[in-house]
Scaffold this active site. Structure first.
Site, short mmCIF file in Angstrom:
data_model
loop_
_atom_site.label_atom_id
_atom_site.label_comp_id
_atom_site.label_asym_id
_atom_site.label_seq_id
_atom_site.Cartn_x
_atom_site.Cartn_y
_atom_site.Cartn_z
N HIS A 134 0.74 -1.21 0.02
CA HIS A 134 -0.09 0.13 -0.10
C HIS A 134 0.79 1.35 -0.10
CE1 HIS A 134 0.23 -0.34 4.57
NE2 HIS A 134 0.42 1.20 4.27
N ASP A 164 0.05 -7.62 1.55
CA ASP A 164 0.45 -5.99 1.49
C ASP A 164 2.16 -5.89 1.75
OD1 ASP A 164 0.27 -3.25 1.50
OD2 ASP A 164 -0.24 -3.34 3.96
N GLY A 236 3.21 6.52 8.89
CA GLY A 236 4.63 6.53 8.53
C GLY A 236 5.41 5.45 8.89
N ASN A 237 4.93 4.63 10.30
CA ASN A 237 5.55 3.44 10.48
C ASN A 237 5.40 2.38 9.73
OD1 ASN A 237 5.46 5.00 14.02
ND2 ASN A 237 7.38 3.72 13.15
N SER A 238 4.31 2.35 9.04
CA SER A 238 3.92 1.41 8.48
C SER A 238 5.20 0.83 7.42
CB SER A 238 2.58 1.87 7.36
OG SER A 238 2.20 0.61 6.74
N GLY A 294 -9.82 -24.10 -5.28
CA GLY A 294 -11.01 -23.86 -6.36
C GLY A 294 -12.25 -24.02 -5.62
N VAL A 295 -12.36 -23.59 -4.14
CA VAL A 295 -13.60 -23.89 -3.55
C VAL A 295 -13.64 -22.49 -2.87
CG1 VAL A 295 -13.08 -26.21 -2.93
CG2 VAL A 295 -12.13 -24.46 -1.47
N ILE A 297 -15.31 -21.40 0.64
CA ILE A 297 -15.61 -21.73 1.90
C ILE A 297 -16.36 -20.85 3.01
CG2 ILE A 297 -13.71 -23.04 1.59
CD1 ILE A 297 -12.02 -21.36 3.34
#
Length: 500
Positions: A134, A164, A236-238, A294-295, A297
């Protein structure tokens, strides 16, 4: 705006998060550039964190991004990002209308480039830097700011929206200090950690705390498995690294829970163990390959478990099977509950996507499913996720059921079929009305829903639903299992049965 929300720390448009991979990413250019833990054993004594910070700080960087606003959006932009966005609201709340601006953006520059600031760290002396997706998503220019202030242009190697994470490459004049991943599986609740990053664009900021919890699911995606820490994390710590007391990266700071936008001691970091393979894949070819069944759930509630005859509410209930997917080829059916994959128990629904995603496409796997009151073993050839951004769909059904159904039913007429856009081979019973105080409403059933199965049997007439309810009550069942269709999506619900 809701009073409490999960926030990805963002300055202006984005903020960065960084996760490092020093293991298995290539031979270092110079051995003496690797960050070494301080000689003092911080796990046994408590001299403070200065030695540790001095050792690892050179490998932590800032990440600045620039985005040119689209011409039709220019009028809505502010120096804090999109007009009315979270960052603008936060800055005005704390600093007022004439508060500080983003570094490098003068007052009134609403139509200039959008500037984002975040954090990251170097994982290889040749210049590989990990950050959050991000932070760099949609960026026209990326700049990596080294600890001593030197700025280097960054090239995006690859990114993975599902976790991310992103990988950047810079070309340094000399080998860079770097850090290694530790084993986040060994991290215990209560262990002390340090978080380093660039909150609000202020580089080289250190906060300390402990690991508050493990395996947190914050609803950001199918692979959620966060460490929760109480070290102060702000915008900003992200992406800044979370270090253990050995100087190893055990997590990547990526989100906070906050009522105000500032730190309240609830931060979330991607565990190093989860990021290691992702970063290696990005470095290899810029993309991530994941296993795929391919399910579709959903979670197994107590009511669903009762309706399925399961001893415990565990596993992942299959509400739909892709016709051409690996699960269909293996014989998986709608209504199966996947209890184990490759001998790993699936205690909760959310565990299945993470377990399968880690398996290389083309690998043979073993599924244990619950079907018709007993376990069955199936062999599946794990496929490749068709789209990197695709997530395993999960319908979470958690409402408590009430004492009665509260449904008005009707046959599926040709007009209703046409208005709902249903194919000719789709059959069921139409829900005409729902008692807002009844258990069906509490389970999320709405007018216009199509009941396709009751108690695992197809239904085409309201009388068949009524008969199934009567039979279930006579057997003493506590709930009735139904398969509903809405907007082309199928899901199971279990409505509790009680005397009326």
């Amino acid at each position: 705006m809701a009073p409490n929300r999960l926030r990805r720390p963002v300055l202006a448009v984005t903020s960065a998060a960084v996760l490092a991979l020093g293991v298995g990413l290539g031979a270092p250019l110079a051995a003496n550039t690797e960050v070494k833990p301080p000689s003092v054993d911080l796990t046994r004594t408590d001299p403070g964190y200065a030695d540790l910070v001095e050792a690892v700080m050179p490998a932590v960087v800032g990440v600045r991004t620039e985005r040119a606003p689209a011409s039709d959006e220019m009028a809505q932009q502010s120096p804090f990002g999109p007009r009315g966005g979270d960052m603008e609201e936060f800055m005005r709340r704390f600093f007022g209308e004439n508060g500080p601006r983003i570094p490098g953006m003068p007052p009134g520059a609403e139509q200039g480039p959008q500037i984002g600031m975040g954090s990251g760290f170097v994982i290889d002396p040749s210049g590989y830097v990990v950050t959050n997706n991000h932070v760099v998503e949609g960026a026209d220019d990326i700049t990596v700011i080294l600890n001593e202030g030197e700025e280097l242009p960054g090239k995006l190697i690859g990114r993975d929206p599902s976790t991310d994470l992103a990988l950047i490459k810079v070309e340094p004049k000399s080998p860079l200090p770097f850090v290694n991943f530790g084993n986040s599986d060994d991290v215990r609740v209560g262990d002390r950690v340090l978080a380093i990053g660039s909150p609000f664009g202020l580089g080289s900021t250190v906060t300390s705390g402990i690991v508050s919890a493990r395996s947190r699911d914050i609803g950001s995606g199918p692979y959620d498995d966060f460490l929760q820490i109480d070290a102060a994390i702000n915008r900003g710590n992200s992406g800044g690294p979370t270090f253990n007391l050995k100087g190893e990266v055990v997590g990547v700071n990526t989100a906070i829970f906050s009522p105000s936008g500032g730190s309240v001691g609830i931060g979330f970091a991607i565990p190093a163990a989860a990021a290691r393979d992702i970063i290696a894949d990005l470095r290899d070819d810029g993309k991530v390959e994941r296993g795929w069944l391919g399910v579709t759930i959903q979670r197994v509630t107590d009511e669903l478990a009762d309706g399925l005859g399961l001893p415990n509410a565990e596993g992942a209930l299959v509400s739909n099977v892709s016709p051409d997917g690996p699960a269909a080829a293996a014989g998986v059916e709608r209504g199966d509950v996947i209890l184990r994959f490759n001998d790993q128990t699936i205690g909760q629904m959310r565990e299945l996507p993470r377990v399968v995603a880690r398996v290389a496409p083309g690998t043979e796997g073993n599924l244990t499913v619950w079907r018709n009151g007993q376990e069955q073993n199936l062999s599946v050839n794990v496929g490749q996720m068709p789209d990197q951004n695709q997530q395993v769909a999960a319908a979470d059904q958690s409402e408590e059921a009430g004492p009665r159904l509260g449904l008005a039913l009707a046959p599926l007429s040709p007009d209703a079929r046409q208005s709902l856009g249903l194919a000719a081979d789709v059959h069921g019973v139409l829900v005409e009305d729902v008692d807002p105080n009844g258990p069906a409403a509490e389970q999320g059933i709405q007018p216009g829903d199509l009941i396709r199965e009751v108690a695992r049997e197809p239904v085409t007439e309201p009388s068949e639903v009524i008969s199934a309810v009567r039979q279930a009550a006579e057997r003493g069942d506590k709930s009735l299992l139904m398969l509903l269709s809405r907007d082309g999506q199928d899901r199971f619900v279990a409505v509790r049965l009680t005397a009326t």
